[in-house]
Design an enzyme around this catalytic site. Sequence first.
Site: not given
Length: 753
Positions: A210, A330, A334, A379, A403, A408, A430, A436, A564
């Site tokens: 992933e 986790k 999600e 969010r 994070k 993200d 993290e 990504e 984002h």
Amino acid sequence: MITVGSDKLAAWRGWVVLARMPPGVAASILASLRGFIILAWLAAMIPSVANAEDGYELWMRYHPVEAPWLDRYRSVAREIVAANPASPAADELRRAIVGLLGIEPRAASRPTRDGAIVLGTPESSPVVAQMHLDVHALGREGYLLRTVSAAGHRAIVVAANSETGVLYGTFTLLRLLQTRRPVDRLNVESAPHIQRRLLNHWDNLDGTIERGYAGASIWDWQKLPDYLAPRYVDYARACASLGINGTVLTNVNADAVSLTPAYLKKAAALAGAFRPYGLHVYLTPRFTAPMELGGLKTADPADPSVRRWWQAKVDEIYRYIPDLGGFVVKANSEGQPGPRDYGRSHADGANLFAEVLAPHGGVVMWRAFVYSNRQGEDRTRQAFDEFVPLDGQFRDNVMIQVKNGPIDFQPREPVHPLFGAMPKTPLVPELQITKEYLGFATHLVYLGPLYQEVLGFDTVAQGAGSSVARIIDGTLDHHAMSGIAGVSNIGADRNWTGSEFDQANWYAFGRLAWDPTLDARDLADEWARMTFSNDQGFVGPAVALMMGSREAAVDYMTPLGLAHLMAAGHHYGPGAWQGSVPPTVGDPPYFHRADAEGIGFDRTSSGSDAAAQYSPPVAALFQDPRQTPEKYLLWFHHLPWDYRLASGNTLWDELVMHYSRGVAAVRDMQATWAKLAPYVDAQRFAEVSRFLSIQELEAQWWRDATLAYFQSISHRPFPPGYEAPQRTLADYEAISVPYAPGNPGWTAAPFRH
Ligand code: GCW
């Protein structure tokens, strides 16, 4: 292009060297066995741009040292005195001396000449014991390097309290040689600031990764446990060279199959390969494993049968892997199952695992990456709202993994407001090493500055000086436990990370995990020297290129606090327009909020009030657009297109300038790299060049597509001198990338039996 096998090429170059020598010297070299070693080494000495390298060696690239360093280094590395000559430390040192210095060091049990390197702990090595070094303060993993006199001879000692510490110290000594530092009068002491320094692999059991952009997983589950690829040891060496001491083998989007005996045996085989390098394995349990593997009706953490099941499972795991580090979880994120499914809190869930791991010394790293997709909610707020009330409710062996930012892994985010807000709980930051949201493997983005920005951020949680680094290393709140995690960018590609320069991100993460106060520029300098060349003609420009690269990406992707804007799902390329009207949470328009008046997300008290989650002095800055650093401006404020920035430019003009500057910066990177050809082997040079061309095209795509879209909303002209987008917005909207890698769909992890 014709390529010649590197060994053949080396031999050929050796003959050339020999042919140029006086005949008598050549004959005597050939006559001796050692002559062959010298011959091969001399061959490698001849720099050749034709000699292809493939990046496999990473920064552990022990190529010949040039004069005048060569004689200096040879004089201190003539002999290795190691209690265990087969230890990873002694082995690495020998390999490096042969490669760097072209001499085969003698193995001895005590120094017999000047120029010995003594490795060991006071327990394992009588020679070290006799030195009466004070190693106490170094802890279990720290080390010291010192120039001493031993048995009447001049020596370097690498001493520690454990073999792992000796290995770390050995790698530090090698780094000094590889970066051409003086080693004649050494006095170095170092101990890690953070205890658990982990890579998190998001590797699936089917071999995909992933958000992985470097090929398939390096864990060959099908051939494990019976076949251990030599690469596993090289992986462990690379981790140890940085001080990384933990590896989470599997995706946090977990598959219960990873906890079955067949897979535990495979994980145990990996753990066995890593153990000599001080690298501990961690696993990712799926919360519903008691149902999927155990046939229970529930996974409710309060249910005694569930507890019993986990207790037995954890006991079983420790029979396979007695030194397992613990679990990374986790849950309720999600689509992953978790305690909230049973009306329990995240603390209930984390404590369940903590209780069963505690007798084995294992820890739980429970992730705080939870967010709501409910309409009308911000969010970025949810992790804070959900976790702060739980501060103080976690068992001693729980850490909360947070994070770096509240969305993200964006090119830039303000730090996560949880840092500083949970003083009773150890927090594990993290960071994402895989890119990504940063152009995958083909964009050159050195992440050292991003990591440093995060770790150095002053939360002012307990007055000035409450940096994230001090929160996570446990000093600010006096925690007994500490950890840091980096989401790995490693795959089965020959160069490990999908691009040469992405190796630097693994490197910088590892070094900062050991000491989060290190400087990103120094790390770039070290890495560039070890990976490519110590020539100043190379190092200066390469480091400058690396140091500017992150800001370039921010500029052409998400400047001024935007976030984002990537295409949905795979996150490759721009997609600021994607989403419904009104936008659903998570779509780019939800994040940028561009409308006829302006752009940006109001997170002040007139909006979502997420700014108030920071400590009061920081919140006050973020509340006021005039005091908010411009790099975070549109993260916290919705501002008119004609709003004036510090430069005097309007917001719209400044946006155009940032996007354009980003593209120009990539062109500068290309020009810089083009000049570095004389210092780099052909294969790696060509790959970097081609990738920079891709990056340039895509930076332009990012700029043009995003500005075409924003212009369709702002209706402002481009400022003079700034070119209009090359194509129409409709053209950009029509681009799709159907098979972008790394995007397996995160609600996956089906149970397969
Ligand atoms: O960064 C996002 C990714 C998901 C990932 C998730 C997480 C492992 O898009 O692919 O899933 O975050 O961190 O859990």
